[in-house]
Design an enzyme around this catalytic site. Structure first.
Site, PDB file in Angstrom:
ATOM      1  N   GLU A   1     -24.249   8.641 -25.324  1.00  0.00           N
ATOM      2  CA  GLU A   1     -22.884   8.554 -26.451  1.00  0.00           C
ATOM      3  C   GLU A   1     -22.566  10.053 -27.716  1.00  0.00           C
ATOM      4  O   GLU A   1     -23.217   9.053 -28.493  1.00  0.00           O
ATOM      5  CB  GLU A   1     -22.950   7.311 -26.936  1.00  0.00           C
ATOM      6  CG  GLU A   1     -23.037   6.127 -25.575  1.00  0.00           C
ATOM      7  CD  GLU A   1     -23.089   4.598 -26.238  1.00  0.00           C
ATOM      8  OE1 GLU A   1     -23.078   4.927 -27.557  1.00  0.00           O
ATOM      9  OE2 GLU A   1     -22.381   3.444 -25.688  1.00  0.00           O
TER      10      GLU A   1
ATOM     11  N   GLU B   1     -22.198   2.821 -18.092  1.00  0.00           N
ATOM     12  CA  GLU B   1     -23.306   1.916 -18.859  1.00  0.00           C
ATOM     13  C   GLU B   1     -21.939   0.880 -18.805  1.00  0.00           C
ATOM     14  O   GLU B   1     -21.088   0.882 -19.702  1.00  0.00           O
ATOM     15  CB  GLU B   1     -23.902   2.257 -20.416  1.00  0.00           C
ATOM     16  CG  GLU B   1     -24.253   1.506 -21.133  1.00  0.00           C
ATOM     17  CD  GLU B   1     -24.927   1.910 -22.419  1.00  0.00           C
ATOM     18  OE1 GLU B   1     -26.006   2.967 -22.188  1.00  0.00           O
ATOM     19  OE2 GLU B   1     -25.352   0.820 -23.771  1.00  0.00           O
TER      20      GLU B   1
END
Length: 483
Positions: free
Chosen positions: A232, A335
């Site tokens: 991220e 994810e």
């Protein structure tokens, strides 16, 4: 003497006979199977033999149909899996011995479990650790103090057990690792939490740290298939996080991490870029893949499902757009988890339906695989050192037993029946009340997943390559048809 006209009659007669035989084979072929999981039923993966297939006819507008055309072939499946974080390993260590064996069966048995073939882990701590930590002492630019001693207590043993369980099933397991943050002293904000960026003067140092991690894990018996550059990279979080712009990630990969791996004899390690939400996926892919120095190191692009934090809908169309632009580049959901854990929602059917719809939509958009987040959490959705508690497919009760959730079953309707190397084939529905995706496995068998998110049972005509069967799907159900 046979005339030309007689010869043509013979050829036509043979052709008609072959067509009739083919139609007969469709009508009397081997029975198809359907496996169903439905809300309100105590059974999961309930198997049933369908009626004999018959030649497909014209559906009426008043009927519901699912159409599968195996002549249309799309992406190849890389696989399915989940993440072994510190939290997972710590909770696993507290399970009873029988529950530990049940966990390994639940995830790695390809017939009665999920048959995972991909595992993700972290480079030192993430939010799903009991606390923040790194592998070196602060300020150690020589990396002489580098040690994975912390991971040897719980995480490495669970990864070893997972690899052994997969090997027993004949599964070629692929493990990849993702960093959440560099050590605080390498960053602009001098903090592993709250974002911040890697200081330019530490890019080579951080790349060498990652190389040391790969070497240490492999020495500990955990061969790493690959890495993602950063988890991220555009999110400033209250937990471990680090910001890379598109140019920052491109330069770090092309000028530092890629060359460092090559110098260490690790050119075979697969690199996944982006590893963040679908929203900025097209921009990040275009920037990195257009760079001549970074592009040779890229194996594929990872994405997550959390773009809905902005109150919008999932951006599956961005996955489809990137797949259309780079059809030979694997796209992986790396994810996904249902956030904001609430024990009252542990058996919430909507959580399973979210998995089903999101997996189906990503696969239909061109994703080659789908990797869940934590494989096991405790009864509070942790441990997590910043209170970011989440759901998992499996939870542990306070007395060390496994608790299976609806999401586990929904995941299994894909992972049990769609194998690595399968090819997605054409699949569509005549009504929006059903969703579907279909795959031809390497052994030639078809797996067709159908989901009903409505409150009414439905009957549909399943038409596959000119043959059809009638199928009943209960309300709030997912099923896999096998042929």
């Amino acid at each position: 003497m046979t005339t030309r006209r007689n010869a043509m009659r013979v050829v036509c007669g043979v052709a008609l006979t072959m067509m009739g035989a083919a139609a007969g084979a469709q009508g009397t072929g081997a029975a198809w199977q359907v496996v169903t999981t439905a809300q309100g039923s105590g059974q999961r993966f309930a198997a049933q033999t369908l009626g004999a297939p018959r030649p497909a006819g014209q559906p009426m507008e008043t009927e519901t149909a699912v159409f599968v055309d195996t002549r249309q072939r799309y992406q190849e499946v890389f696989g399915f899996g989940g993440a072994v974080t510190d939290a997972v390993a710590e909770v696993y260590a507290k399970l009873t011995p029988s529950a530990q064996q049940a966990y390994l069966k639940a995830y790695f048995d390809p017939r009665e479990g999920l048959g995972y073939n991909v595992l993700r882990t972290t480079i030192h701590s993430s939010d799903f650790s009991s606390g923040s930590y790194t592998y070196v002492k602060d300020g150690d630019r020589s990396l002489a103090s580098f040690s994975i001693e912390h991971d040897m207590r719980h995480r490495v043993p669970l990864l070893r057990a997972s690899l052994a369980a997969a090997k027993l099933q004949g599964t070629a397991m692929r493990v990849f690792a993702s960093p959440w943050s560099a050590p605080a002293w390498m960053k602009s904000n001098n903090n592993m939490l709250q974002g911040g960026s890697l200081l330019p003067e530490n890019r080579d140092l951080w790349a060498n740290y990652i190389v040391r991690f790969v070497q240490a894990y492999e020495k500990a018996g955990i061969p790493l298939w690959g890495l993602s550059v950063q988890n991220e990279p555009m999110a400033k979080q209250r937990w471990e996080s680090m910001i890379y712009s598109a140019e920052d990630e491109t330069r770090f990969l092309g000028d530092h991490l890629g060359p460092a791996l090559a110098r260490a004899g690790m050119k075979d390690k697969k690199i996944i870029v982006w590893d963040h939400n679908r929203d900025l996926l097209p921009q990040r892919a275009a920037h990195i893949l257009s760079d001549p120095k970074a592009r040779p190191y890229v194996w594929g692009i990872g994405f997550h499902w959390y773009e809905t934090w902005a109150k919008g809908q999932p951006m599956h169309r961005n996955v489809a757009a990137v797949h259309a632009a780079y059809p030979d580049l694997p796209l992986l959901m790396t994810e996904a988890t249902v956030e904001k854990f609430d024990p009252a929602r542990l058996q919430d059917w909507a959580n399973g339906e979210r998995y089903g719809s999101e997996i189906m939509a990503d696969l239909n958009a061109g994703a080659a695989g789908w990797i869940d987040w934590n494989m096991l959490l405790d009864s509070r959705g942790g441990p997590n050192h910043v209170g970011n508690y989440c759901f998992a497919l499996l939870h542990a009760s306070d007395d060390g037993q496994l608790v299976f959730t609806p999401s586990y079953a929904y995941m299994g309707h894909f992972t049990r029946y769609i194998k690595p190397g399968a090819r997605r084939v054409g699949a569509s529905t005549s009504r929006s009340t059903l969703d579907t995706v279909a795959f031809r496995n390497p052994d030639g068998k078809l797996a067709i997943v159908v989901m009903n998110r409505t409150d009414a049972a439905q009957r549909y005509r399943l038409q596959v390559d000119g043959a059809e069967v009638a199928v009943d799907i209960p309300a709030r159900a997912i099923q896999t048809v096998l042929r």
